[in-house]
Write a protein that holds these residues in place. Structure first.
Motif, PDB file in Angstrom:
ATOM      1  N   ARG A   1      68.597  31.370  -8.236  1.00 26.05           N
ATOM      2  CA  ARG A   1      68.204  30.788  -7.090  1.00 26.05           C
ATOM      3  C   ARG A   1      66.974  29.580  -7.458  1.00 26.05           C
ATOM      4  O   ARG A   1      66.221  28.241  -7.480  1.00 26.05           O
ATOM      5  CB  ARG A   1      68.341  30.494  -5.961  1.00 26.05           C
ATOM      6  CG  ARG A   1      69.677  31.096  -5.060  1.00 26.05           C
ATOM      7  CD  ARG A   1      69.244  31.034  -3.524  1.00 26.05           C
ATOM      8  NE  ARG A   1      68.956  29.922  -3.542  1.00 26.05           N
ATOM      9  CZ  ARG A   1      69.426  29.223  -2.611  1.00 26.05           C
ATOM     10  NH1 ARG A   1      70.087  30.142  -1.462  1.00 26.05           N
ATOM     11  NH2 ARG A   1      68.983  27.973  -1.701  1.00 26.05           N
ATOM     12  N   GLY A   2      65.625  30.750  -8.639  1.00 27.14           N
ATOM     13  CA  GLY A   2      64.504  29.522  -8.431  1.00 27.14           C
ATOM     14  C   GLY A   2      63.939  30.213  -7.052  1.00 27.14           C
ATOM     15  O   GLY A   2      64.547  30.510  -5.953  1.00 27.14           O
ATOM     16  N   THR A   3      62.611  29.514  -7.093  1.00 26.13           N
ATOM     17  CA  THR A   3      61.648  29.567  -6.341  1.00 26.13           C
ATOM     18  C   THR A   3      61.980  28.364  -4.950  1.00 26.13           C
ATOM     19  O   THR A   3      61.315  29.054  -3.604  1.00 26.13           O
ATOM     20  CB  THR A   3      60.606  29.997  -6.443  1.00 26.13           C
ATOM     21  OG1 THR A   3      60.732  28.166  -6.915  1.00 26.13           O
ATOM     22  CG2 THR A   3      60.107  30.810  -7.020  1.00 26.13           C
ATOM     23  N   ASP A   4      62.956  27.641  -5.254  1.00 31.43           N
ATOM     24  CA  ASP A   4      63.451  26.526  -3.978  1.00 31.43           C
ATOM     25  C   ASP A   4      64.460  26.984  -2.773  1.00 31.43           C
ATOM     26  O   ASP A   4      65.214  27.584  -3.436  1.00 31.43           O
ATOM     27  CB  ASP A   4      63.695  25.258  -4.639  1.00 31.43           C
ATOM     28  CG  ASP A   4      63.217  24.456  -5.406  1.00 31.43           C
ATOM     29  OD1 ASP A   4      61.905  25.060  -5.604  1.00 31.43           O
ATOM     30  OD2 ASP A   4      63.448  23.286  -6.172  1.00 31.43           O
ATOM     31  N   ARG A   5      63.858  27.336  -1.351  1.00 33.55           N
ATOM     32  CA  ARG A   5      64.545  27.420  -0.757  1.00 33.55           C
ATOM     33  C   ARG A   5      64.743  28.861  -0.365  1.00 33.55           C
ATOM     34  O   ARG A   5      65.685  29.473  -0.457  1.00 33.55           O
ATOM     35  CB  ARG A   5      65.862  27.008  -0.050  1.00 33.55           C
ATOM     36  CG  ARG A   5      65.548  24.657  -0.327  1.00 33.55           C
ATOM     37  CD  ARG A   5      66.647  24.433  -0.632  1.00 33.55           C
ATOM     38  NE  ARG A   5      66.734  22.905   0.208  1.00 33.55           N
ATOM     39  CZ  ARG A   5      66.114  22.135  -0.995  1.00 33.55           C
ATOM     40  NH1 ARG A   5      65.164  22.206  -2.047  1.00 33.55           N
ATOM     41  NH2 ARG A   5      65.818  20.475  -1.409  1.00 33.55           N
ATOM     42  N   LEU A   6      63.541  29.422  -0.975  1.00 36.83           N
ATOM     43  CA  LEU A   6      63.460  31.136  -1.427  1.00 36.83           C
ATOM     44  C   LEU A   6      62.615  31.408  -0.301  1.00 36.83           C
ATOM     45  O   LEU A   6      61.336  30.979  -0.890  1.00 36.83           O
ATOM     46  CB  LEU A   6      63.999  31.460  -1.840  1.00 36.83           C
ATOM     47  CG  LEU A   6      63.842  33.224  -2.237  1.00 36.83           C
ATOM     48  CD1 LEU A   6      65.059  33.375  -1.915  1.00 36.83           C
ATOM     49  CD2 LEU A   6      64.091  33.616  -3.908  1.00 36.83           C
ATOM     50  N   LEU A   7      62.004  31.847   0.489  1.00 39.75           N
ATOM     51  CA  LEU A   7      61.033  32.047   1.416  1.00 39.75           C
ATOM     52  C   LEU A   7      60.809  33.893   1.447  1.00 39.75           C
ATOM     53  O   LEU A   7      61.885  35.021   2.441  1.00 39.75           O
ATOM     54  CB  LEU A   7      61.025  31.973   3.195  1.00 39.75           C
ATOM     55  CG  LEU A   7      61.782  30.149   2.866  1.00 39.75           C
ATOM     56  CD1 LEU A   7      61.325  29.962   3.943  1.00 39.75           C
ATOM     57  CD2 LEU A   7      59.983  29.870   2.451  1.00 39.75           C
ATOM     58  N   ALA A   8      59.818  34.423   1.600  1.00 39.68           N
ATOM     59  CA  ALA A   8      59.531  36.163   1.846  1.00 39.68           C
ATOM     60  C   ALA A   8      59.019  35.855   3.583  1.00 39.68           C
ATOM     61  O   ALA A   8      58.667  34.900   4.619  1.00 39.68           O
ATOM     62  CB  ALA A   8      57.892  36.620   1.076  1.00 39.68           C
ATOM     63  N   GLU A   9      59.819  36.866   4.123  1.00 37.11           N
ATOM     64  CA  GLU A   9      59.918  36.844   5.810  1.00 37.11           C
ATOM     65  C   GLU A   9      58.566  37.611   5.941  1.00 37.11           C
ATOM     66  O   GLU A   9      59.295  39.607   5.763  1.00 37.11           O
ATOM     67  CB  GLU A   9      61.859  36.800   6.306  1.00 37.11           C
ATOM     68  CG  GLU A   9      61.506  37.147   7.547  1.00 37.11           C
ATOM     69  CD  GLU A   9      62.958  37.103   8.223  1.00 37.11           C
ATOM     70  OE1 GLU A   9      62.477  37.274   9.894  1.00 37.11           O
ATOM     71  OE2 GLU A   9      63.735  37.975   8.198  1.00 37.11           O
ATOM     72  N   LEU A  10      57.888  37.839   6.327  1.00 36.99           N
ATOM     73  CA  LEU A  10      56.724  38.328   6.963  1.00 36.99           C
ATOM     74  C   LEU A  10      57.360  38.932   8.524  1.00 36.99           C
ATOM     75  O   LEU A  10      56.733  37.628   9.453  1.00 36.99           O
ATOM     76  CB  LEU A  10      55.409  37.740   6.631  1.00 36.99           C
ATOM     77  CG  LEU A  10      54.732  37.711   5.554  1.00 36.99           C
ATOM     78  CD1 LEU A  10      53.687  36.864   5.068  1.00 36.99           C
ATOM     79  CD2 LEU A  10      55.359  38.375   4.055  1.00 36.99           C
ATOM     80  N   ARG A  11      57.676  40.286   8.513  1.00 34.37           N
ATOM     81  CA  ARG A  11      58.385  40.303   9.871  1.00 34.37           C
ATOM     82  C   ARG A  11      57.047  40.697  10.691  1.00 34.37           C
ATOM     83  O   ARG A  11      57.019  41.874  10.106  1.00 34.37           O
ATOM     84  CB  ARG A  11      59.957  41.085  10.027  1.00 34.37           C
ATOM     85  CG  ARG A  11      60.506  40.231   9.286  1.00 34.37           C
ATOM     86  CD  ARG A  11      61.688  40.792   9.319  1.00 34.37           C
ATOM     87  NE  ARG A  11      62.233  41.122  10.939  1.00 34.37           N
ATOM     88  CZ  ARG A  11      63.450  41.872  10.829  1.00 34.37           C
ATOM     89  NH1 ARG A  11      64.240  41.788   9.822  1.00 34.37           N
ATOM     90  NH2 ARG A  11      64.108  41.894  11.859  1.00 34.37           N
ATOM     91  N   ALA A  12      56.819  40.468  12.327  1.00 34.22           N
ATOM     92  CA  ALA A  12      55.770  41.570  12.849  1.00 34.22           C
ATOM     93  C   ALA A  12      56.665  43.028  12.570  1.00 34.22           C
ATOM     94  O   ALA A  12      57.944  43.391  12.541  1.00 34.22           O
ATOM     95  CB  ALA A  12      56.361  41.371  14.167  1.00 34.22           C
ATOM     96  N   GLY A  13      55.922  44.284  12.377  1.00 37.25           N
ATOM     97  CA  GLY A  13      55.965  45.226  13.079  1.00 37.25           C
ATOM     98  C   GLY A  13      56.428  46.313  11.218  1.00 37.25           C
ATOM     99  O   GLY A  13      57.371  47.401  11.032  1.00 37.25           O
ATOM    100  N   THR A  14      56.079  44.882  10.014  1.00 35.25           N
ATOM    101  CA  THR A  14      56.411  45.786   8.800  1.00 35.25           C
ATOM    102  C   THR A  14      55.088  45.847   8.124  1.00 35.25           C
ATOM    103  O   THR A  14      54.710  44.643   8.156  1.00 35.25           O
ATOM    104  CB  THR A  14      57.747  44.578   8.161  1.00 35.25           C
ATOM    105  OG1 THR A  14      57.083  43.068   8.122  1.00 35.25           O
ATOM    106  CG2 THR A  14      59.399  44.779   8.699  1.00 35.25           C
ATOM    107  N   PRO A  15      55.307  46.072   6.909  1.00 35.58           N
ATOM    108  CA  PRO A  15      54.322  45.853   5.782  1.00 35.58           C
ATOM    109  C   PRO A  15      54.068  44.483   5.137  1.00 35.58           C
ATOM    110  O   PRO A  15      54.273  43.975   3.959  1.00 35.58           O
ATOM    111  CB  PRO A  15      54.515  46.858   4.985  1.00 35.58           C
ATOM    112  CG  PRO A  15      55.495  47.711   4.648  1.00 35.58           C
ATOM    113  CD  PRO A  15      56.269  46.283   5.949  1.00 35.58           C
TER     114      PRO A  15
END
Length: 193
Positions: A137-151
């Motif tokens: 897909r490439g980098t468009d519309r792809l996000l790293a989800e930084l979730r509470a409680g995870t590293p």
């Protein structure tokens, strides 16, 4: 600064959420939240109620779904993604994706995500899944989800190295803290404890 909750479970996510879409939208409006994404587990069951409630309370609705990999323990961030529709075509695409997951439960989550169009945003806290989907897909519309409680610090660094944007989420499951005991009970029933 605008605030949007992008990972919200309603009572349509058994064992996770306790609040109705109406209660979630009302709570968001009271807190000054401008946008809310309903991302129930593997389903869009609450979307009609959610859209109506969001309209009533002046909340910008975002249709989505949380897609856990059934073979990965819930406590592990691996193999999980949230998909968010950009428009009606994206909503239809998520509906098809959820149907495919029901009829083909062994289908690889990464292969399903790779086939999505630009009408869908994909968020995940799983760096391996992000790398795999990024190749197609490439980098468009792809996000790293930084979730509470995870590293999340490590994931933020990995996302930066991959050229991905990051978004912080809290995983909203309640409209009111008083619902916590009920949520714990539902979770215990769901996990057969």
């Amino acid at each position: 600064m605008s605030t949007a909750h992008l990972h919200v479970h309603s009572w349509f996510s058994f064992g996770r959420g306790t609040a109705s879409p109406e209660a979630l939208c009302l709570s968001a409006a009271r807190q000054g939240i401008e946008a809310l994404a309903l991302t129930d587990l593997d389903g869009l069951y609450g979307v009609p109620d959610f859209l109506a409630a969001a309209h009533r309370h002046g909340i910008h609705p975002i249709v989505g779904a949380s897609l856990p990999d059934g073979g990965v323990p819930r406590s592990v961030a691996a193999g999980r993604a949230v998909v968010l529709a950009r428009d009606a075509q994206g909503w239809a695409e998520i509906a098809r994706l959820v149907s495919v997951r029901r009829t083909s439960p062994r289908a690889s989550l990464s292969s399903l995500l790779e086939g999505l169009s630009d009408h869908i945003w994909v968020m995940s806290p799983d760096p391996t899944l992000l790398k795999t989907v990024r190749r197609v897909r490439g980098t468009d519309r792809l996000l790293a989800e930084l979730r509470a409680g995870t590293p999340w610090e490590r994931l933020a660094d990995e996302a930066d190295a991959l050229g991905l944007r990051s978004v912080a989420t809290a995983g909203v499951h309640l409209s009111d803290p008083s619902e916590r005991p009920f949520q714990k009970l539902l979770l215990a029933v769901h996990e057969k404890r």
